[in-house]
Design an enzyme around this catalytic site. Structure first.
Site, mmCIF file in Angstrom:
data_model
loop_
_atom_site.group_PDB
_atom_site.id
_atom_site.type_symbol
_atom_site.label_atom_id
_atom_site.label_comp_id
_atom_site.label_asym_id
_atom_site.label_seq_id
_atom_site.Cartn_x
_atom_site.Cartn_y
_atom_site.Cartn_z
ATOM 1 N N GLY A 40 11.082 32.964 78.850
ATOM 2 C CA GLY A 40 12.272 32.366 78.256
ATOM 3 C C GLY A 40 13.523 33.091 78.694
ATOM 4 O O GLY A 40 13.474 34.133 79.344
ATOM 5 N N GLY A 42 17.775 33.785 77.263
ATOM 6 C CA GLY A 42 18.857 33.581 76.311
ATOM 7 C C GLY A 42 20.166 34.050 76.922
ATOM 8 O O GLY A 42 20.245 34.290 78.133
ATOM 9 N N GLY A 43 21.179 34.188 76.081
ATOM 10 C CA GLY A 43 22.488 34.573 76.567
ATOM 11 C C GLY A 43 22.563 35.980 77.129
ATOM 12 O O GLY A 43 23.408 36.279 77.960
ATOM 13 N N PHE A 44 21.649 36.850 76.668
ATOM 14 C CA PHE A 44 21.742 38.243 77.081
ATOM 15 C C PHE A 44 20.449 38.786 77.682
ATOM 16 O O PHE A 44 20.343 39.984 77.929
ATOM 17 C CB PHE A 44 22.151 39.122 75.890
ATOM 18 C CG PHE A 44 23.531 38.829 75.402
ATOM 19 C CD1 PHE A 44 24.635 39.147 76.164
ATOM 20 C CD2 PHE A 44 23.728 38.202 74.179
ATOM 21 C CE1 PHE A 44 25.926 38.871 75.721
ATOM 22 C CE2 PHE A 44 25.010 37.916 73.732
ATOM 23 C CZ PHE A 44 26.106 38.247 74.503
ATOM 24 N N THR A 47 12.935 36.967 79.461
ATOM 25 C CA THR A 47 11.642 37.564 79.132
ATOM 26 C C THR A 47 10.573 37.063 80.100
ATOM 27 O O THR A 47 10.589 35.900 80.524
ATOM 28 C CB THR A 47 11.204 37.241 77.687
ATOM 29 O OG1 THR A 47 11.260 35.825 77.475
ATOM 30 C CG2 THR A 47 12.098 37.934 76.684
ATOM 31 N N ASP A 162 18.107 37.017 62.369
ATOM 32 C CA ASP A 162 17.893 35.799 63.170
ATOM 33 C C ASP A 162 16.538 35.178 62.845
ATOM 34 O O ASP A 162 15.761 34.836 63.739
ATOM 35 C CB ASP A 162 17.998 36.115 64.657
ATOM 36 C CG ASP A 162 18.240 34.855 65.507
ATOM 37 O OD1 ASP A 162 18.625 33.817 64.927
ATOM 38 O OD2 ASP A 162 18.029 34.899 66.729
#
Length: 265
Positions: A40, A42-44, A47, A162
């Site tokens: 995956g 994300g913004g930062f 993985t 989160d």
């Protein structure tokens, strides 16, 4: 097959290649981990599913690579700080059987990495998508299972910040729920003035009002867990379960015959 970790390349290479056939980067991370595929992004961070060559059974693990997409030196610096803090949180909390264990944290070629336990299973969002809405007994079991995990997290003065269906995995081996992705987690100071405002972080539709104003507390995680349950009961976006004009939750109007007792409600 081995996945190149160079963000500009990401070429898939045949097994036993030591260097990427396209960019020439070394494939075996710190002489130990082979990345196999992208899990995956994300913004930062990105993985990868990986294999640990140092262990006889060659078990799977997860490599998380810090990869800021945001613009601005200050934003990237804050993201790097959060990434380093995630490693600290996992080291602190990963001894709990329902939180992934941290295996390593290091930098290579000016990139930050953390390596953690791979949890094989489905997220609650994947369960919802494939099997439909949860019933009352399933929600009760979920709460009994997860509230003890949250109690452990909060006992270490950590808030997750989160909690949502995508960050809860039902482990295939024992069907236990595992809380993942501590990238937004925060250690609460022992004493903190009420006027101090922290970073606004988390997923908006699951976020407690005080967290959206940068004042998250332990109860904010409980709020997010409650909203997670409402989503699992209705399969609707939490924003659609709240009447802004009346300032009240209207999730019972969206149950479509899915019975929920007053006690659990």
């Amino acid at each position: 097959m081995s996945q190149c970790l160079n963000p500009e390349c990401l070429t898939i290479n045949p097994d036993n290649f030591q260097f990427c056939q396209k960019c020439g980067d070394k494939l075996l991370l710190v002489e130990r981990y082979w990345a196999k595929s992208i899990l995956g992004q994300g913004g930062f961070g990105r993985t990868f599913l990986a294999v640990d060559e140092f262990k006889p059974s060659k078990p799977f693990c997860v490599i998380k690579q810090f990869l800021p997409q945001a613009q601005g030196t200050e934003t990237v610096a804050k993201a790097a700080e959060l990434f380093a803090q995630e490693a600290e949180r996992l080291e602190l909390l990963g001894k709990h059987p329902q939180i992934p264990e941290l295996y390593a944290y290091f930098s290579v070629d000016s990139r930050q990495y953390l390596v953690q336990e791979f949890i094989k299973g489905e997220t609650l969002q994947q369960e919802l998508d494939s099997r439909g809405v949860f019933n009352e007994s399933q929600i009760r079991e979920l709460l009994i299972d997860l509230l003890s995990v949250l109690q452990f997290v909060h006992s270490h003065n950590v808030i997750h910040r989160d909690i949502k269906p995508e960050n809860i995995i039902r482990r295939e081996a024992d069907k236990k729920l595992v809380l993942v992705d501590f990238g937004a987690a925060k250690v609460l100071p022992k004493t903190q003035r009420r006027t101090v405002t922290g970073t606004v972080i988390g997923s908006a539709e699951y976020c407690a009002p005080e967290q959206s104003m940068g004042k998250a507390k332990s109860g904010s995680d409980l709020y997010s867990l409650g909203v997670t349950c409402l989503h699992l009961l209705t399969q609707m976006n939490p924003f659609d379960l709240y009447d802004v004009m009346e300032m009240e939750w209207v999730w019972r109007d969206c149950l479509n015959g899915n019975f929920v007792s007053d006690e659990l409600g």
